[in-house]
Design an enzyme around this catalytic site. Structure first.
Site, PDB file in Angstrom:
ATOM      1  N   CYS A  86      -1.712   4.134   1.746  1.00 15.83           N
ATOM      2  CA  CYS A  86      -1.878   4.921   0.582  1.00 15.83           C
ATOM      3  C   CYS A  86      -3.288   4.224   0.011  1.00 15.83           C
ATOM      4  CB  CYS A  86      -0.673   4.805  -0.378  1.00 15.83           C
ATOM      5  SG  CYS A  86      -1.022   6.204  -1.477  1.00 15.83           S
ATOM      6  N   HIS A 195       3.919   6.511   3.411  1.00 18.51           N
ATOM      7  CA  HIS A 195       4.562   5.082   3.077  1.00 18.51           C
ATOM      8  C   HIS A 195       5.576   4.605   3.762  1.00 18.51           C
ATOM      9  CE1 HIS A 195       2.530   4.136  -0.923  1.00 18.51           C
ATOM     10  NE2 HIS A 195       2.482   5.587  -0.865  1.00 18.51           N
ATOM     11  N   GLU A 197       6.975   2.084   4.421  1.00 21.11           N
ATOM     12  CA  GLU A 197       7.919   0.969   4.007  1.00 21.11           C
ATOM     13  C   GLU A 197       8.849   1.670   2.906  1.00 21.11           C
ATOM     14  OE1 GLU A 197       4.724   1.876   0.485  1.00 21.11           O
ATOM     15  OE2 GLU A 197       4.900   1.641   2.656  1.00 21.11           O
TER      16      GLU A 197
END
Length: 228
Positions: A86, A195, A197
């Site tokens: 991002c 994302h 994660e």
């Protein structure tokens, strides 16, 4: 293996990134403040999402001048895995470590929801644990994720197989050629808007992002662990 999570003023996904490495991978990880000038002790560098320096001027435009960027460029030149997610992707673009630029979403709104991605290249150090063409679900959360480059650069990305992830079905932000993530020519610097994660455990709604981090560890072990 030792990971660095680089923290800029305004980063807000650094904790998620840290716990993905620590809790789900079980690997060593440290936060690194943006003013350090050496990353030699780390095997992989992670640039998390957020709003570095408030995203003034442009997303990532000020962060590219942070002291740590010299060390990140050195690590990239040495072939270490560099992942920008991002805002981290935006910083890599502004720093010239990846080609192209980011524009505002074509909806002119901030978008935050899960999205389908297709794995376009599973022969990188970030994607070896995926199947070629695998469709995965990863969250996005951005207002400026509309990737753009000129036609010559796009053709180079295609020819060099540098497009790693593309939006599948729906393009949420107007990104050129449905591009969601690219690598540099050497293949050790990955920038992506979604994302991973935030998708490392089923309790989070899915674990499709975990394979990306597992791929990094697999690459590192294959390259550094001597079999006797």
């Amino acid at each position: 293996m030792k990971f660095a999570v680089v923290v800029f003023p305004g980063s807000n996904c650094d904790v998620d990134m840290y716990h993905a490495i620590s809790d789900e991978l079980g690997e060593e990880v440290e936060y690194v403040w943006h003013d350090v000038d050496c990353l030699d002790d780390f095997d992989a560098i992670l640039l998390p999402g957020g709003f570095s320096y408030g995203d003034y001027l442009r997303s990532g435009a000020i962060a590219r001048f942070s002291n740590v960027m010299k060390a990140i460029k050195k690590a990239a030149d040495e072939g270490k895995p560099i992942l920008g997610v991002c805002n981290g992707f935006q910083i890599l673009l502004e720093a010239g470590l990846l080609p192209g630029a980011m524009r505002r979403n074509n909806t002119l709104t901030f978008i935050c929801r899960p999205i389908k991605l297709r794995v376009e290249n599973n022969e990188t150090m970030f994607t070896s644990q995926y199947e070629q063409g695998e469709v995965i679900t990863i969250p996005i959360a951005h207002g400026e994720g509309n990737y753009y480059c000129d036609e010559q650069t796009l053709q180079q990305l295609i020819a060099n197989n540098q497009i790693v992830f593309r939006y599948e079905g729906e393009n949420p932000n107007g990104s050129l050629f449905n591009i969601a993530g690219i690598v540099n020519e050497k293949g050790n610097v990955l920038g992506m808007m979604p994302h991973p994660e935030r998708a490392v455990h089923e309790l989070l709604g899915g674990a499709d992002g975990l394979k990306l981090f597992q791929s990094i560890v697999t690459y590192w072990r294959d390259a550094h662990v001597v079999t006797t």
